[in-house]
Scaffold this active site. Sequence first.
Site, PDB file in Angstrom:
ATOM      1  N   GLU A   1      -6.426   3.221  20.117  1.00 40.65           N
ATOM      2  CA  GLU A   1      -7.305   2.618  19.806  1.00 40.65           C
ATOM      3  C   GLU A   1      -6.899   0.570  20.456  1.00 40.65           C
ATOM      4  O   GLU A   1      -6.059   0.500  20.495  1.00 40.65           O
ATOM      5  CB  GLU A   1      -8.342   2.497  18.627  1.00 40.65           C
ATOM      6  CG  GLU A   1      -9.039   2.879  18.092  1.00 40.65           C
ATOM      7  CD  GLU A   1      -9.207   3.126  16.500  1.00 40.65           C
ATOM      8  OE1 GLU A   1      -9.884   3.977  16.457  1.00 40.65           O
ATOM      9  OE2 GLU A   1      -9.517   2.049  16.165  1.00 40.65           O
TER      10      GLU A   1
ATOM     11  N   HIS B   1      -0.368  -2.018   7.295  1.00 38.06           N
ATOM     12  CA  HIS B   1      -1.145  -0.898   7.255  1.00 38.06           C
ATOM     13  C   HIS B   1      -1.681  -0.679   5.843  1.00 38.06           C
ATOM     14  O   HIS B   1      -2.828   0.030   6.163  1.00 38.06           O
ATOM     15  CB  HIS B   1      -1.636  -0.778   8.209  1.00 38.06           C
ATOM     16  CG  HIS B   1      -1.012  -0.968   9.426  1.00 38.06           C
ATOM     17  ND1 HIS B   1      -1.627  -1.666  10.591  1.00 38.06           N
ATOM     18  CD2 HIS B   1      -0.150   0.038  10.292  1.00 38.06           C
ATOM     19  CE1 HIS B   1      -1.139  -2.182  10.721  1.00 38.06           C
ATOM     20  NE2 HIS B   1       0.178  -1.128  11.953  1.00 38.06           N
TER      21      HIS B   1
ATOM     22  N   ARG C   1     -14.500   9.173  -0.095  1.00 33.64           N
ATOM     23  CA  ARG C   1     -14.481   9.787  -1.396  1.00 33.64           C
ATOM     24  C   ARG C   1     -14.290   7.987  -2.075  1.00 33.64           C
ATOM     25  O   ARG C   1     -14.361   7.189  -1.316  1.00 33.64           O
ATOM     26  CB  ARG C   1     -12.479   9.854  -1.277  1.00 33.64           C
ATOM     27  CG  ARG C   1     -11.751   8.780  -0.484  1.00 33.64           C
ATOM     28  CD  ARG C   1     -10.707   9.128  -0.774  1.00 33.64           C
ATOM     29  NE  ARG C   1      -9.767   8.256   0.862  1.00 33.64           N
ATOM     30  CZ  ARG C   1      -9.112   7.367  -0.143  1.00 33.64           C
ATOM     31  NH1 ARG C   1      -9.814   6.663  -0.948  1.00 33.64           N
ATOM     32  NH2 ARG C   1      -8.807   6.534   1.574  1.00 33.64           N
TER      33      ARG C   1
END
Length: 654
Positions: free
Chosen positions: A202, A237, A294
């Site tokens: 990306e 991250h 979730r």
Amino acid sequence: MSEFSKILIANRGEIACRVIKTAHAMGYETVAVYSDPDRGARHVKMATEAIHIGPAAAAESYLNIESIIAAAKKAGADAVHPGYGFLSENADFAARCEKEGLTFIGPPKDAIHLMGNKAEAKRRMIHAKVPCVPGYEDKDQSDDQFVSAAERIGYPVMVKAAAGGGGRGMRLVTSGDQLKKALETARSEAKNAFGSNELILEKAVVEPRHIEIQILADAHGNCIHLGERDCSIQRRHQKVIEEAPSPAVSETLRTKMGEAAVSAAKAIHYSGAGTVEFLLSQDGEFYFLEMNTRLQVEHPVTELVTGFDLVEWQIRIARGEPLPVTQQEVQLKGHAIEARLYAEDPSKNFLPRVGKVHLWQPAKGEGLRCDHGLETGFEITPHYDPMVAKVIAYGSSREDARRRLMKALKETLDLGLTTNRQFLVDCLDHENFASGKATTGFIENFFPKKALKTRAPSMAETCAAVALQYHLQAYKTGRSTDGWDSSSAGEQLLILEFDGKPNEALIRNSGDRSYQITLQDQTTSLQLLDISENRFRFDYDGHIQSGVFVIADTQAYFGFGTSKLTVEDITHQVSRSDDGEMDSKIMSPMNGRVLKVMVKAGEAVTKGQSLFILEAMKMEHDITAKSEGVIEKLLVSPDQQVASKALLAEIKTT
């Protein structure tokens, strides 16, 4: 309507405790599962009953579908809540639960499958016209295809594991000469973490904000969002601090992002609780990042600003009920901030740490919440994620929440364990965060490695620790501490280890718990005041201060706010060698598993060369040579478990 009465929680730690709390409040019996080291864990004690599912390794216990299903049958459970992590986004597990007649308290297996792969998820979102970051998510996984795609997209780019998240298998690449190495390491880490080495590419959005939208959908076609969470404070991250609402999101932008999130959920016929994550660029544009099918770690901040219990909603949706409110009825009130407490050492590049919690006590007070799975005496092992608790504060304003959270972190007691508590306070106290301007570059920009130092106790605090330990030892051995006992008269030389480093202290008992201490060429006088079970106060030059302590085995652990000190009296012990710090000895910095051995005995190595890859707490760590030389001894092999400070190799320096 799906009927069930006993819920098995296929997880551990704080999220298992969190689910058990709501399930019990709703009248359900609960079943905990546990691996060998978790037999005495808090979630096991909280549940109605508990079933053993295997050894420490997650692959043989918490990730073992057969063991989880067998536990449910043994306990007579008729529903399963997966929590987050482990099997929570495993479509095969959801399908197996369905096959066995167990209600899966989560989304449909098809939705999990679609969103569980970043490449497929992105393709589906592009089709649904949800804004997406330019990238490459095709089936061809050859290096040549990634190189071509990166050149087309333009550097910098982000390499990501298609099958997972949490920073595993993720690499930032700023130039073409770094790409192939990044692909190699990302594939390896992704394979070990998620069982798949598929990657996507990306365009790297420079210093964006990480904004996620909480959505809820039922089986009747209703879908709403509960506003956003700002999760921009990250390292490697992985999220560190989250808040709701975001200081960067206006009501108009919230509406746009919320509508996009709802569109994403409807595009895959979603039901249950889920989160759609976006990157918010500095020019105000937002892009789809991923969807987590979730409950999120940071769900408490949404609960605090909406007043809704998301676990309760998950259970109600799973039993077939429609959503209890409409989008128009959702209102955000106040502000909430969550800080993740990790067992790690920020001063050593956030290296995960293990050990026993000798004193655990979360802070209490108005607007405070702590989700945790800890108890005093619990052992933190290298087998699971290093996050041990979440400290959350709520206030009528962002500033109220921020200040409450800083105070709560300072008052949280976690003696015996190395954590990031001080670092969290420093982040919250930073002007950039306080002003609401923090982006994903916050930690990198304002907390570089050289600035991440452990805050040592002051001289007054250190001397207070010495005096208290001396006082307690005297009390234990029956010596007088009032200054009149001849055995305590005069000065006494003590050799003490402070956090493993020897120091000489000269102490004179002046009576009435008053002491004169000479340490590091400084002489200090202080008086011990109140001493309770784990707390004490002392008077240093008219300044009355306080601390906490616990004695465990031969060591005393002290805390002064976020500063900690471990003291051991080694006066009568033989001097210890410090050979472990020599450049010629390569030691393991933590408990873990040797993933790769990259050298052979007799091989010449250079300073900084990679020697081993160690896997611990779901992350890979590169162990390098400290000096130039030749591998004289090689003491480990791949797949071997090693303890912290274990000798891996010896280098004959040249």
